[in-house]
Enzyme design. Structure first.
Site, PDB file in Angstrom:
ATOM      1  N   LYS A 191      52.424  98.257  20.969  1.00  0.00           N
ATOM      2  CA  LYS A 191      52.231  97.362  21.886  1.00  0.00           C
ATOM      3  C   LYS A 191      52.007  95.883  21.152  1.00  0.00           C
ATOM      4  O   LYS A 191      52.372  94.715  21.678  1.00  0.00           O
ATOM      5  CB  LYS A 191      50.295  97.042  22.820  1.00  0.00           C
ATOM      6  CG  LYS A 191      50.838  98.146  23.827  1.00  0.00           C
ATOM      7  CD  LYS A 191      51.829  97.832  24.646  1.00  0.00           C
ATOM      8  CE  LYS A 191      51.838  98.793  26.059  1.00  0.00           C
ATOM      9  NZ  LYS A 191      52.850  98.631  27.078  1.00  0.00           N
ATOM     10  N   TYR A 207      49.192 103.646  20.318  1.00  0.00           N
ATOM     11  CA  TYR A 207      49.305 101.912  21.425  1.00  0.00           C
ATOM     12  C   TYR A 207      49.434 100.616  21.125  1.00  0.00           C
ATOM     13  O   TYR A 207      49.736  99.563  21.007  1.00  0.00           O
ATOM     14  CB  TYR A 207      48.159 101.871  22.011  1.00  0.00           C
ATOM     15  CG  TYR A 207      47.746 101.781  23.438  1.00  0.00           C
ATOM     16  CD1 TYR A 207      48.913 102.102  24.772  1.00  0.00           C
ATOM     17  CD2 TYR A 207      47.860 100.661  23.871  1.00  0.00           C
ATOM     18  CE1 TYR A 207      49.321 101.598  25.792  1.00  0.00           C
ATOM     19  CE2 TYR A 207      47.475  99.554  24.638  1.00  0.00           C
ATOM     20  CZ  TYR A 207      48.163 100.254  26.225  1.00  0.00           C
ATOM     21  OH  TYR A 207      48.551  99.873  27.040  1.00  0.00           O
TER      22      TYR A 207
HETATM   23  P1  NAP Z   1      50.167 104.559  35.112  1.00  0.00           P
HETATM   24  O1  NAP Z   1      49.540 104.381  36.079  1.00  0.00           O
HETATM   25  O2  NAP Z   1      50.215 105.513  33.600  1.00  0.00           O
HETATM   26  O3  NAP Z   1      52.046 104.379  34.638  1.00  0.00           O
HETATM   27  C1  NAP Z   1      53.003 104.263  34.007  1.00  0.00           C
HETATM   28  C2  NAP Z   1      54.286 105.039  33.915  1.00  0.00           C
HETATM   29  O4  NAP Z   1      55.053 104.550  32.822  1.00  0.00           O
HETATM   30  C3  NAP Z   1      54.228 105.564  35.001  1.00  0.00           C
HETATM   31  O5  NAP Z   1      55.398 105.665  36.229  1.00  0.00           O
HETATM   32  C4  NAP Z   1      55.195 106.529  33.694  1.00  0.00           C
HETATM   33  O6  NAP Z   1      55.628 108.001  34.910  1.00  0.00           O
HETATM   34  C5  NAP Z   1      55.857 105.890  32.847  1.00  0.00           C
HETATM   35  N1  NAP Z   1      56.475 106.915  31.915  1.00  0.00           N
HETATM   36  C6  NAP Z   1      55.711 107.748  31.118  1.00  0.00           C
HETATM   37  N2  NAP Z   1      56.057 108.192  30.506  1.00  0.00           N
HETATM   38  C7  NAP Z   1      57.243 107.744  30.172  1.00  0.00           C
HETATM   39  C8  NAP Z   1      58.667 108.978  30.237  1.00  0.00           C
HETATM   40  N3  NAP Z   1      58.096 109.462  28.968  1.00  0.00           N
HETATM   41  N4  NAP Z   1      59.571 108.228  30.780  1.00  0.00           N
HETATM   42  C9  NAP Z   1      59.645 107.757  32.086  1.00  0.00           C
HETATM   43  N5  NAP Z   1      58.630 107.506  32.679  1.00  0.00           N
HETATM   44  C10 NAP Z   1      57.422 107.097  31.497  1.00  0.00           C
HETATM   45  O7  NAP Z   1      49.554 103.512  34.139  1.00  0.00           O
HETATM   46  P2  NAP Z   1      49.726 101.946  34.069  1.00  0.00           P
HETATM   47  O8  NAP Z   1      48.452 101.072  33.854  1.00  0.00           O
HETATM   48  O9  NAP Z   1      50.182 101.176  35.120  1.00  0.00           O
HETATM   49  O10 NAP Z   1      50.942 101.219  32.667  1.00  0.00           O
HETATM   50  C11 NAP Z   1      51.935 100.434  32.702  1.00  0.00           C
HETATM   51  C12 NAP Z   1      52.329  99.895  32.051  1.00  0.00           C
HETATM   52  O11 NAP Z   1      51.188  98.457  31.373  1.00  0.00           O
HETATM   53  C13 NAP Z   1      52.012 100.363  30.743  1.00  0.00           C
HETATM   54  O12 NAP Z   1      52.884 100.462  29.450  1.00  0.00           O
HETATM   55  C14 NAP Z   1      51.297 100.167  29.957  1.00  0.00           C
HETATM   56  O13 NAP Z   1      51.103 100.421  28.608  1.00  0.00           O
HETATM   57  C15 NAP Z   1      50.696  99.007  30.209  1.00  0.00           C
HETATM   58  N6  NAP Z   1      49.877  97.878  30.789  1.00  0.00           N
HETATM   59  C16 NAP Z   1      48.754  99.145  31.256  1.00  0.00           C
HETATM   60  C17 NAP Z   1      47.504  98.492  31.551  1.00  0.00           C
HETATM   61  C18 NAP Z   1      46.121  98.773  31.903  1.00  0.00           C
HETATM   62  O14 NAP Z   1      45.384  98.303  31.844  1.00  0.00           O
HETATM   63  N7  NAP Z   1      46.444  99.694  32.827  1.00  0.00           N
HETATM   64  C19 NAP Z   1      47.463  97.385  30.699  1.00  0.00           C
HETATM   65  C20 NAP Z   1      47.794  96.792  29.117  1.00  0.00           C
HETATM   66  C21 NAP Z   1      49.126  97.085  29.603  1.00  0.00           C
HETATM   67  P3  NAP Z   1      54.638 109.665  35.497  1.00  0.00           P
HETATM   68  O15 NAP Z   1      54.562 109.144  36.761  1.00  0.00           O
HETATM   69  O16 NAP Z   1      55.590 110.312  35.293  1.00  0.00           O
HETATM   70  O17 NAP Z   1      53.938 109.746  34.036  1.00  0.00           O
END
Ligand code: NAP
Length: 261
Positions: free
Chosen positions: A170, A166
């Site tokens: 990133k 990760y």
């Molecule tokens: P999340 O709720 O787990 O959402 C991730 C999304 O990506 C979900 O809609 C998921 O789909 C989709 N996804 C994963 N694998 C996929 C695939 N193979 N094909 C198509 N879609 C896929 O997490 P989130 O926190 O909202 O994360 C969104 C982004 O923000 C990510 O890139 C994460 O790394 C980044 N981020 C998050 C945080 C945090 O604190 N939450 C911090 C920094 C960065 P499904 O619903 O089908 O699983």
């Protein structure tokens, strides 16, 4: 009155694609871009009904596109779906992402590839497919240009622990944002990134469930709380709009002050 001048954040008439729009940050970004006036193309592995309902309830348009971004195979068809329905693609938000946790000594190749494939490889090749459309000449001989927003992380700046693939993906995504900006800025595409801090989503549920880690994280956030997905809306609309016309290659932290600590 020239409304584009009056409101440089207005996205009326724009088409925005958001990957991973079903939940979490992608859902909040899709809703914010829709509130600013954009039609939304949500790219998801399964139905994004909650997102669609929220967007349609506020009078917006939502096109669901089903695709698994763990390979690059569906990418051309994803872009074509947007063109078939809306005739254009103006904004791409590379948000879909996964995380795998294990000590570096035990980290498997499977956990490496799974994360890098979705978080970095598909993000690049979808940006490439989108940019080819954004830069295609229109009947007037000019291209429309566009906006590409990558969702980075605090681990674009920091090392973290137990998340080797990760952090690598990133950090790579932040570097890629700069490279694409250097290649495409003069052609009319703004490529930038948003680095969310610690946000309350599925992605961070295990961290929030661990009382010790939760306490350590909260104690370090100057704002004193986990971020909410809606906290990203302003940065997303800014980077998607004319307001950021001269902004290229940056990663905006939206982190409650985490990096300032
Ligand atoms: P999340 O709720 O787990 O959402 C991730 C999304 O990506 C979900 O809609 C998921 O789909 C989709 N996804 C994963 N694998 C996929 C695939 N193979 N094909 C198509 N879609 C896929 O997490 P989130 O926190 O909202 O994360 C969104 C982004 O923000 C990510 O890139 C994460 O790394 C980044 N981020 C998050 C945080 C945090 O604190 N939450 C911090 C920094 C960065 P499904 O619903 O089908 O699983």
């Amino acid at each position: 009155m020239n409304t584009a001048f009056a409101n440089p954040f207005d996205l009326t008439g724009k088409v925005a694609m958001v990957t991973g729009s079903r939940t979490g940050l992608g859902q909040a970004i899709a809703i914010a871009l829709s509130q600013a006036g954009a039609s939304i193309v949500g790219v998801d592995r399964g139905p994004a009904d909650e997102t669609r309902t929220a967007i349609e309830a506020q009078g917006g348009a939502f096109l669901p596109v089903t695709a698994d971004l763990s390979t690059t195979a569906p990418l051309p068809a994803i872009v074509q779906s947007a063109l078939d329905r809306f005739g254009a693609l103006d904004i791409l938000v590379n948000n879909a992402g996964i995380i795998r946790r294990a000590d570096a000594l035990d980290f498997t190749e499977e956990d490496w590839d799974a994360v890098v494939d979705v978080n970095l490889k598909s993000a690049f090749f979808l940006a490439q497919a989108a940019a080819r459309t954004m830069l295609a000449a229109r009947p007037n001989g000019k291209s429309a240009g566009g906006k590409i927003i990558n969702i980075a992380s605090m681990l674009s700046f920091q090392g973290g622990i137990r998340v080797a693939s990760y952090t690598s993906a990133k950090s790579g995504l932040m570097g890629l944002t700069k490279l694409l900006a250097c290649e495409w800025a003069a052609k009319g595409i703004n490529v930038n990134a948003i680095a969310p801090g610690y946000m309350a989503t599925n992605n961070t549920a295990p961290l929030r469930a661990d009382a010790e880690r939760n306490g350590q994280i909260l104690a370090r956030i100057p704002a004193g709380r986990w971020g909410a997905p809606a906290d990203l809306g302003g940065a997303a609309v800014f980077l998607a709009s004319e307001a950021s016309a001269y902004v290229h290659g940056i990663t905006i932290p939206v982190d409650g002050g985490w990096l300032a600590r």
